[in-house]
Motif scaffolding. Structure first.
Motif, short mmCIF file in Angstrom:
data_model
loop_
_atom_site.label_atom_id
_atom_site.label_comp_id
_atom_site.label_asym_id
_atom_site.label_seq_id
_atom_site.Cartn_x
_atom_site.Cartn_y
_atom_site.Cartn_z
N GLU A 2 0.84 -1.20 0.00
CA GLU A 2 0.00 0.00 0.00
C GLU A 2 0.87 1.24 0.00
N SER A 3 0.53 2.18 -0.88
CA SER A 3 1.29 3.42 -1.01
C SER A 3 0.32 4.58 -1.11
N SER A 4 0.85 5.78 -1.22
CA SER A 4 0.00 6.96 -1.41
C SER A 4 0.78 8.03 -2.16
N CYS A 13 -4.66 6.92 -1.83
CA CYS A 13 -4.12 5.66 -1.35
C CYS A 13 -4.31 4.61 -2.45
N TYR A 14 -3.28 3.80 -2.68
CA TYR A 14 -3.40 2.79 -3.73
C TYR A 14 -2.55 1.56 -3.40
N LEU A 15 -2.91 0.47 -4.03
CA LEU A 15 -2.18 -0.79 -3.92
C LEU A 15 -1.30 -0.95 -5.14
N LYS A 38 -10.39 -0.49 -3.00
CA LYS A 38 -9.45 -1.38 -3.67
C LYS A 38 -9.52 -2.80 -3.10
N GLU A 39 -9.93 -2.92 -1.84
CA GLU A 39 -10.01 -4.23 -1.20
C GLU A 39 -11.05 -5.14 -1.86
N ASP A 58 -7.71 3.60 -4.32
CA ASP A 58 -8.99 3.98 -3.73
C ASP A 58 -9.42 5.25 -4.44
#
Length: 262
Positions: A2-4, A13-15, A38-39, A58
């Motif tokens: 997970e990053s941003s 926020c994104y994977l 995203k989950e 997200d």
């Protein structure tokens, strides 16, 4: 992982399953539906991360990403996705893009405007078209609007306020009831826009998945998209609802990988 990053004055926020990967794995961008995050792609990501660099943000107003500063249209979301792609250095491509429901709506608009880098497109139970509605739906909608106006009436509004508020709480869709005021206005703008004219402008091979029992975005919408997009094919998953990719996960994954690799 997970990053941003910061885009449009918000922290996104994104994977990213392979951050820093410069080409060892094909890139698959995945956009979730309204009210999800995203989950919602977790089972898909778990199955694909060994073969693809999966990137799933997200979207603004969902998950861990904040709301936009004003109500957004499909065009605003499309611009956001292009900015996100450029910020990650993906714009030169090639990469794949996949969107479910609201995520599909965004990709339809985006793919009609931005051409570079995209190799193939996947739409899952996509929003973006206006479905045919029956009398019961129109009665509910106009009844809802009448109830809102009644609350503003100086005398009747005060007398009937508890009753009307209880009815309004049940009348709106679950997504609408759970959204903030700003995101409700965003939802209204999105639902007012029919993206039919964008479909012929999509120039990449497109695979469309649809649940045969989808009540949120009826199968007829998928058939219309298949006919309007120049190079498109429709896969009907059965039995499956609006989250058809989860209802029929093995079939979805097998068909998706074949499409991406052949």
């Amino acid at each position: 992982m997970e990053s941003s990053l910061w885009l449009s004055d918000m922290e996104v926020c994104y994977l990213d399953t392979a951050p820093g990967d410069e080409g060892d794995k094909p890139v698959l961008l995945m956009l979730h539906g309204w009210g999800a995050s995203k989950e919602s792609f977790a089972p898909v990501v778990g199955a694909l991360e060994g073969r693809y660099r999966v990137i799933a943000p997200d979207l603004p107003g969902s998950g861990k990403t904040g709301e936009p500063g004003k109500p957004w249209t499909a065009g605003d979301y499309a611009f956001f996705i292009q900015s996100f792609i450029e910020a990650l250095g993906l714009s030169v491509g090639p990469y794949f893009a996949c969107g479910h429901s609201h995520g599909g709506r965004i990709l339809i608009k985006w793919a009609s405007l931005y051409k570079g880098g995209l190799k193939r497109l996947i739409l899952i139970d996509s929003a973006g078209l206006r479905p045919q509605r029956g009398p019961a739906w129109y009665a509910k909608v106009y009844g809802y609007k009448a109830g809102k106006k009644l609350l503003g009436a100086p005398v009747l509004g005060k007398l009937l306020a508890p009753l009307v508020r209880d009815w309004l709480a049940e009348a709106g869709s679950a997504d609408y009831r759970l959204a903030s005021p700003l995101m409700r206005r965003t939802m209204s703008l999105l639902l007012e826009e029919d993206l039919s004219r964008c479909l012929p402008l999509i120039k990449v091979p497109t695979l469309i998945f649809w649940g045969d029992k989808d009540e949120d975005t009826p199968l007829a919408m998928g058939r219309k998209m298949e006919k309007a997009i120049p190079d498109a094919g429709l896969v009907v998953l059965s039995p499956a609802g609006h989250y058809s990719y989860l209802d029929q996960l093995p079939s979805f994954l097998a068909t998706l990988c074949y499409f991406l690799e052949h």
